[in-house]
Design an enzyme around this catalytic site. Structure first.
Site, PDB file in Angstrom:
ATOM      1  N   TYR A 160       8.411  14.557  17.177  1.00  0.00           N
ATOM      2  CA  TYR A 160       8.597  13.220  16.606  1.00  0.00           C
ATOM      3  C   TYR A 160       8.799  12.193  17.710  1.00  0.00           C
ATOM      4  O   TYR A 160       8.213  11.110  17.677  1.00  0.00           O
ATOM      5  CB  TYR A 160       9.792  13.231  15.650  1.00  0.00           C
TER       6      TYR A 160
ATOM      7  N   SER B  69       8.682   2.001  15.047  1.00  0.00           N
ATOM      8  CA  SER B  69       9.001   3.119  15.926  1.00  0.00           C
ATOM      9  C   SER B  69      10.310   3.704  15.435  1.00  0.00           C
ATOM     10  O   SER B  69      10.484   3.910  14.238  1.00  0.00           O
ATOM     11  CB  SER B  69       9.081   2.637  17.376  1.00  0.00           C
TER      12      SER B  69
ATOM     13  N   ASP C  49      -4.188   5.679   2.366  1.00  0.00           N
ATOM     14  CA  ASP C  49      -3.776   6.829   3.164  1.00  0.00           C
ATOM     15  C   ASP C  49      -4.278   6.540   4.570  1.00  0.00           C
ATOM     16  O   ASP C  49      -5.489   6.465   4.796  1.00  0.00           O
ATOM     17  CB  ASP C  49      -4.399   8.105   2.605  1.00  0.00           C
TER      18      ASP C  49
ATOM     19  N   ASN D 117       4.136   0.860   8.792  1.00  0.00           N
ATOM     20  CA  ASN D 117       5.387   1.528   8.453  1.00  0.00           C
ATOM     21  C   ASN D 117       5.186   2.996   8.067  1.00  0.00           C
ATOM     22  O   ASN D 117       6.111   3.803   8.210  1.00  0.00           O
ATOM     23  CB  ASN D 117       6.057   0.784   7.288  1.00  0.00           C
TER      24      ASN D 117
ATOM     25  N   LYS E 201       6.411   8.772  18.492  1.00  0.00           N
ATOM     26  CA  LYS E 201       6.959   7.423  18.565  1.00  0.00           C
ATOM     27  C   LYS E 201       6.890   6.843  19.970  1.00  0.00           C
ATOM     28  O   LYS E 201       6.713   5.629  20.142  1.00  0.00           O
ATOM     29  CB  LYS E 201       8.400   7.416  18.028  1.00  0.00           C
TER      30      LYS E 201
ATOM     31  N   THR F 189       0.824  -1.204   0.000  1.00  0.00           N
ATOM     32  CA  THR F 189       0.000   0.000   0.000  1.00  0.00           C
ATOM     33  C   THR F 189       0.860   1.257   0.000  1.00  0.00           C
ATOM     34  O   THR F 189       1.978   1.278   0.513  1.00  0.00           O
ATOM     35  CB  THR F 189      -0.940   0.049   1.219  1.00  0.00           C
TER      36      THR F 189
ATOM     37  N   THR G 271      17.929   5.815   3.779  1.00  0.00           N
ATOM     38  CA  THR G 271      16.668   5.911   3.051  1.00  0.00           C
ATOM     39  C   THR G 271      16.381   7.389   2.805  1.00  0.00           C
ATOM     40  O   THR G 271      17.204   8.250   3.103  1.00  0.00           O
ATOM     41  CB  THR G 271      15.518   5.288   3.866  1.00  0.00           C
TER      42      THR G 271
END
Length: 283
Positions: free
Chosen positions: A147, A133, A55, A82, A151, A31, A182
């Site tokens: 952030y 996380s 979404d 994710n 988490k 997805t 990434t």
């Protein structure tokens, strides 16, 4: 052969994991907000991979993805939450229209996707829920507070969920990656528009870290994914799974600091019960 549903497959660890799951022959509902990013994967594995727009903040999307897993593959064995992004800025610098969308994705979207998938997962012995996380979910740091908060919430939710699901044979794994190469520091990170000079000694370090480390992180995403697959396949998967040397260092420093505070203040902070008389009641 397992059936997976992974959110956020357009890039980063989500894409790497989707590729690895498909390559080993498992079935996958991949997805992303736009299915354009899923076309190549679906074309290369037409028998075992289905792509669908999801979404996590949009009502009904998760239900459609779960329904696809059930109709195409007969059920669901592994959910990987994710999808997410980061936010840099001191607490005072952040504006609600900047940080609230991150909570909608990182926390509330995860919650609703999980709630939607649970009836299907509970039907499968040994099902797994993998919640992404971060090392930022283990310990807070200046400039990353919002952030961190999103988490930390994922961590607490996941720990409670693990206790609820353990008697049902469903395991929860909290993946806590350190820095991996990434697009996270690029397209998956936003920065507060406002900078306040009073925080010049703390918050800007996180902005600099983003600028100087984007695309230069030491971690190999393929190796991170290999660890995740091993954990999912394990008969006794870990609840907490820090990945990479930096994540382990964060965890060890947090444990040491926490233990030092507990030890130093123990005698004072535990002397808080009611004094009792000889009958066992309060004086």
């Amino acid at each position: 052969m397992k059936t997976w549903l992974i959110t956020g497959c357009s890039s980063g660890l989500g894409l790497q994991l989707a590729e690895a799951v498909a390559a080993r022959g498992d079935r996958l509902v991949a997805t992303a907000r736009s299915t354009d990013s899923l076309t190549s994967l679906c074309e290369r594995y037409p028998e075992t991979v289905r792509g669908i727009s999801l979404d996590v903040t949009r009502a009904g999307d998760a239900a459609k993805a779960v329904a696809l897993a059930e109709s195409a593959f007969g059920g669901l064995d592994v959910l990987v939450n994710n999808a997410g992004f980061g936010f840099i800025g001191a607490i005072e610098e952040g504006e609600p229209d900047e940080y609230r969308p991150m909570f909608e994705v990182n926390l509330f979207g995860l919650i609703e996707t999980t709630r939607t998938a649970l009836p299907s997962l509970r039907k499968r012995a040994g099902a797994r829920i993998v919640n992404l996380s971060s090392g930022a979910g283990i310990a807070g740091s200046a400039g990353f507070g919002f952030y961190n908060a999103s988490k930390f919430a994922v961590e607490g939710l996941s720990e409670a969920l693990a206790q609820e699901l353990r008697p049902l044979g469903v395991h929860v794994i909290i993946v806590e990656p350190g820095p991996f190469r990434t697009a996270f520091l690029g397209r998956s990170m936003i920065t507060a528009a406002r900078e306040i000079a009073a925080y010049a000694q703390t918050a800007p370090a996180r902005r600099h870290y983003r600028q100087s480390n984007n695309g230069r992180q030491a971690g190999d995403p393929a190796k991170a994914v290999a660890v995740m697959l091993q954990a999912v396949d394990s008969e006794h998967p870990p609840l907490h799974l820090p990945i990479g040397p930096r994540a382990h260092a964060i965890a060890e420093q947090k444990l040491d600091s926490f233990r030092a505070d507990i030890t130093t203040w123990r005698d004072i902070s535990i002397a808080t019960d009611f004094d009792t008389d000889n009958c066992g009641g309060p004086k």
